[in-house]
Design a protein around this motif. Structure first.
Motif, PDB file in Angstrom:
ATOM      1  N   VAL A  97       0.738  -1.519  -0.320  1.00 17.77           N
ATOM      2  CA  VAL A  97      -0.123  -0.197  -0.438  1.00 17.77           C
ATOM      3  C   VAL A  97       0.433   1.236  -0.058  1.00 17.77           C
ATOM      4  O   VAL A  97       1.988   0.771   0.788  1.00 17.77           O
ATOM      5  CB  VAL A  97      -0.887   0.144   0.988  1.00 17.77           C
ATOM      6  N   ILE A  98       0.516   2.359  -0.447  1.00 24.50           N
ATOM      7  CA  ILE A  98       1.390   3.673  -1.024  1.00 24.50           C
ATOM      8  C   ILE A  98       0.868   4.150   0.567  1.00 24.50           C
ATOM      9  O   ILE A  98      -0.537   4.122   1.275  1.00 24.50           O
ATOM     10  CB  ILE A  98       0.582   4.332  -1.947  1.00 24.50           C
ATOM     11  N   PRO A  99       2.264   4.152   1.553  1.00 27.28           N
ATOM     12  CA  PRO A  99       1.782   5.125   2.644  1.00 27.28           C
ATOM     13  C   PRO A  99       0.805   6.859   3.005  1.00 27.28           C
ATOM     14  O   PRO A  99       0.375   6.700   3.172  1.00 27.28           O
ATOM     15  CB  PRO A  99       3.467   4.950   3.694  1.00 27.28           C
ATOM     16  N   PHE A 100       1.358   7.218   1.715  1.00 31.40           N
ATOM     17  CA  PHE A 100       1.047   8.514   1.441  1.00 31.40           C
ATOM     18  C   PHE A 100      -0.827   8.452   1.800  1.00 31.40           C
ATOM     19  O   PHE A 100      -1.759   8.956   1.738  1.00 31.40           O
ATOM     20  CB  PHE A 100       1.552   9.558   0.282  1.00 31.40           C
ATOM     21  N   ASP A 101      -1.128   7.695  -0.120  1.00 31.29           N
ATOM     22  CA  ASP A 101      -2.337   6.907   0.019  1.00 31.29           C
ATOM     23  C   ASP A 101      -3.256   6.756   0.960  1.00 31.29           C
ATOM     24  O   ASP A 101      -4.532   6.966   1.666  1.00 31.29           O
ATOM     25  CB  ASP A 101      -3.060   6.447  -0.889  1.00 31.29           C
ATOM     26  N   LEU A 102      -2.859   5.659   2.102  1.00 31.91           N
ATOM     27  CA  LEU A 102      -3.525   5.197   3.039  1.00 31.91           C
ATOM     28  C   LEU A 102      -3.734   6.538   4.699  1.00 31.91           C
ATOM     29  O   LEU A 102      -3.885   6.632   4.802  1.00 31.91           O
ATOM     30  CB  LEU A 102      -2.507   4.341   3.971  1.00 31.91           C
ATOM     31  N   ALA A 103      -2.613   7.399   4.722  1.00 34.92           N
ATOM     32  CA  ALA A 103      -2.573   8.809   5.271  1.00 34.92           C
ATOM     33  C   ALA A 103      -3.428   9.575   5.565  1.00 34.92           C
ATOM     34  O   ALA A 103      -4.356  10.009   6.597  1.00 34.92           O
ATOM     35  CB  ALA A 103      -0.865   8.971   6.099  1.00 34.92           C
ATOM     36  N   THR A 104      -3.878   9.817   4.077  1.00 32.51           N
ATOM     37  CA  THR A 104      -4.813  10.412   3.584  1.00 32.51           C
ATOM     38  C   THR A 104      -6.246  10.972   4.600  1.00 32.51           C
ATOM     39  O   THR A 104      -6.704  11.435   4.854  1.00 32.51           O
ATOM     40  CB  THR A 104      -4.848  11.134   1.983  1.00 32.51           C
ATOM     41  N   PRO A 105      -6.847   9.600   3.863  1.00 29.24           N
ATOM     42  CA  PRO A 105      -7.825   9.617   4.743  1.00 29.24           C
ATOM     43  C   PRO A 105      -7.783   8.637   5.847  1.00 29.24           C
ATOM     44  O   PRO A 105      -8.352   9.830   7.349  1.00 29.24           O
ATOM     45  CB  PRO A 105      -8.587   8.542   3.739  1.00 29.24           C
ATOM     46  N   LEU A 106      -7.273   8.861   6.733  1.00 31.47           N
ATOM     47  CA  LEU A 106      -6.856   8.626   8.040  1.00 31.47           C
ATOM     48  C   LEU A 106      -6.640   9.803   8.641  1.00 31.47           C
ATOM     49  O   LEU A 106      -7.181  10.184  10.199  1.00 31.47           O
ATOM     50  CB  LEU A 106      -5.689   7.696   8.479  1.00 31.47           C
ATOM     51  N   GLU A 107      -5.254  10.946   8.121  1.00 29.71           N
ATOM     52  CA  GLU A 107      -5.986  12.206   8.773  1.00 29.71           C
ATOM     53  C   GLU A 107      -6.688  12.800   8.605  1.00 29.71           C
ATOM     54  O   GLU A 107      -7.477  13.583   9.446  1.00 29.71           O
ATOM     55  CB  GLU A 107      -4.194  12.491   8.053  1.00 29.71           C
ATOM     56  N   VAL A 108      -7.657  12.321   7.556  1.00 29.24           N
ATOM     57  CA  VAL A 108      -8.487  13.639   7.444  1.00 29.24           C
ATOM     58  C   VAL A 108      -9.997  13.729   8.133  1.00 29.24           C
ATOM     59  O   VAL A 108     -10.534  14.535   8.664  1.00 29.24           O
ATOM     60  CB  VAL A 108      -8.669  14.226   5.656  1.00 29.24           C
ATOM     61  N   PHE A 109     -10.377  12.304   7.747  1.00 29.01           N
ATOM     62  CA  PHE A 109     -11.081  11.670   8.593  1.00 29.01           C
ATOM     63  C   PHE A 109     -11.213  11.708   9.719  1.00 29.01           C
ATOM     64  O   PHE A 109     -12.149  12.200  10.841  1.00 29.01           O
ATOM     65  CB  PHE A 109     -12.242  10.563   7.867  1.00 29.01           C
ATOM     66  N   THR A 110     -10.089  11.384  10.856  1.00 27.92           N
ATOM     67  CA  THR A 110      -9.941  10.881  11.842  1.00 27.92           C
ATOM     68  C   THR A 110     -10.455  13.036  12.641  1.00 27.92           C
ATOM     69  O   THR A 110     -10.350  12.877  13.449  1.00 27.92           O
ATOM     70  CB  THR A 110      -9.124  10.795  12.277  1.00 27.92           C
ATOM     71  N   ARG A 111      -9.580  13.757  11.637  1.00 20.69           N
ATOM     72  CA  ARG A 111     -10.312  15.709  12.296  1.00 20.69           C
ATOM     73  C   ARG A 111     -10.784  15.873  12.268  1.00 20.69           C
ATOM     74  O   ARG A 111     -11.546  16.953  12.719  1.00 20.69           O
ATOM     75  CB  ARG A 111      -9.106  15.856  12.248  1.00 20.69           C
ATOM     76  N   THR A 112     -11.779  15.635  11.483  1.00 19.94           N
ATOM     77  CA  THR A 112     -13.299  16.237  11.272  1.00 19.94           C
ATOM     78  C   THR A 112     -13.967  15.677  12.161  1.00 19.94           C
ATOM     79  O   THR A 112     -14.591  15.357  13.254  1.00 19.94           O
ATOM     80  CB  THR A 112     -13.604  15.747   9.671  1.00 19.94           C
ATOM     81  N   ARG A 113     -14.678  16.960  12.902  1.00 27.14           N
ATOM     82  CA  ARG A 113     -15.316  17.691  13.669  1.00 27.14           C
ATOM     83  C   ARG A 113     -16.901  18.486  13.679  1.00 27.14           C
ATOM     84  O   ARG A 113     -16.985  19.202  12.486  1.00 27.14           O
ATOM     85  CB  ARG A 113     -14.806  18.315  14.957  1.00 27.14           C
ATOM     86  N   LEU A 114     -18.266  18.177  14.183  1.00 26.26           N
ATOM     87  CA  LEU A 114     -19.061  18.013  13.281  1.00 26.26           C
ATOM     88  C   LEU A 114     -19.233  20.109  14.723  1.00 26.26           C
ATOM     89  O   LEU A 114     -18.208  20.043  14.968  1.00 26.26           O
ATOM     90  CB  LEU A 114     -20.430  17.613  13.977  1.00 26.26           C
ATOM     91  N   PRO A 115     -20.527  20.697  14.212  1.00 27.48           N
ATOM     92  CA  PRO A 115     -20.183  22.108  14.928  1.00 27.48           C
ATOM     93  C   PRO A 115     -20.105  21.872  16.241  1.00 27.48           C
ATOM     94  O   PRO A 115     -20.005  22.319  17.248  1.00 27.48           O
ATOM     95  CB  PRO A 115     -21.651  22.757  14.357  1.00 27.48           C
ATOM     96  N   ASP A 116     -21.091  21.014  17.079  1.00 26.14           N
ATOM     97  CA  ASP A 116     -20.945  20.309  18.136  1.00 26.14           C
ATOM     98  C   ASP A 116     -19.608  19.842  18.977  1.00 26.14           C
ATOM     99  O   ASP A 116     -19.655  19.970  20.293  1.00 26.14           O
ATOM    100  CB  ASP A 116     -21.947  20.130  18.433  1.00 26.14           C
TER     101      ASP A 116
END
Length: 316
Positions: free
Chosen positions: A12-31
């Motif tokens: 697996v390409i590490p960059f491709d693997l890390a991208t969704p992990l980092e982006v989705f993990t950091r995503t927060r709802l308004p509350d």
């Protein structure tokens, strides 16, 4: 909570693997709540990832409970995909699970047959190979990503970020996506390739630069009838000097920046109000509804009414 399963195959390409992990993990709802639950899964307990080895906490059974599956690319896109993986992906598709690929991950998705008859993309260098190996797919090498509804594909490297932000935008609206973009130091829309079907983020001058107060003023006054001369007068510069400094610090011109600001405001109004397009056109500073529709289509890639129909129900 929306569960995202990221499937890691050998090499697996590490960059491709890390991208969704980092982006989705950091995503927060308004509350402040987390918007996504992440799972790294694999067909085997140990996966090669170039310079390191990955021990996946979940197996293929994690795909059964996922709302979205992300397929990162692998170093060798021609490598045979295990039949157990293909079967698991097909079963997930039958359940209505959304499946997205990043870079050469499109080859994994293509191997399932789920992309046959659909438009798709991958890294531009791999696009001819994808088209040759899967002639039933309409391969478009010129776009950053393709959204077919249930199945999404993206080009290589940073285009995976574009795709993840688009998914967040679809799921939770522009405010949440804009926050995720800022955390990733990434605009929601980039020049070149496919116009992004998301809220337009703006090129920013370096914090503390001479242009920062002017950009803030432009955002606050975007709905007014502003000419280049008006902006230059506010900045205390000649129009020539203003254009040069704008390009140096933001990569664009003052009027292009102003138009992007207006489109971003229009997107917010289309999502959060029932105001007619004609009223929104005036609210965001366009001289006529026709000019607004033309500019919106060029920047966003769709009409204001289509945008509203697509995204208003997702607004938060």
């Amino acid at each position: 909570m929306h569960t995202v399963a990221v499937l890691a195959l050998d090499d697996v390409i590490p960059f491709d693997l890390a991208t969704p992990l980092e982006v989705f993990t950091r995503t927060r709802l308004p509350d402040g709540r987390a918007a996504y639950r992440l799972r790294i899964c694999a067909a085997a307990p140990t996966v090669s990832a170039g310079l390191f080895t990955l021990h996946a906490p979940w197996g293929l059974d994690a795909l059964e409970t996922a709302d979205t599956i992300v397929l990162p690319g692998c170093a060798d896109p021609t490598a045979e995909v295990p039949s157990t993986v293909l079967d698991a992906l097909r079963r997930a598709a039958e359940r209505g699970t959304r499946i997205a690929s990043i870079c050469s991950g499109a080859f994994i998705l293509a191997a399932t047959g789920l992309l046959d008859g659909l438009r798709a993309t991958t890294h531009w260098r791999a696009a001819p190979l994808l088209a040759a190996r899967h002639p039933g797919i309409d391969v478009d090498p010129d776009v950053l990503y393709v959204d077919n509804g249930q199945f999404l594909t993206s080009a290589g490297a940073a285009a995976g970020l574009d795709l993840c932000l688009h998914v967040i935008r679809r799921d939770h609206g522009s405010a949440v996506a804009a926050d995720a973009a800022r955390l990733s130091v990434m605009p929601l829309e980039r020049e070149g390739g496919q116009a992004q079907f998301v809220v337009q983020d703006l090129p920013a001058a370096p914090r503390g630069s001479a242009l920062e107060p002017l950009l803030n003023w432009l955002e606050d006054n975007a709905a007014h009838d502003l000419s280049l001369e008006d902006i230059a007068a506010r900045a205390g510069m000649s129009t020539r000097t203003l254009n040069r400094r704008f390009r140096e610090q933001t990569g664009t011109t003052p009027l292009q920046w102003l138009h992007r600001t207006r489109i971003r405001l229009a997107q917010h109004l289309l999502e959060t109000t029932d105001h007619p397009v004609e009223r929104i056109s005036a609210q965001v500073g366009f001289g006529s509804p026709t000019a607004f529709r033309d500019r919106f289509k060029r920047v966003v890639g769709t009409t204001p009414n289509t945008y509203r129909n697509t995204f208003q129900h997702n607004a938060t």
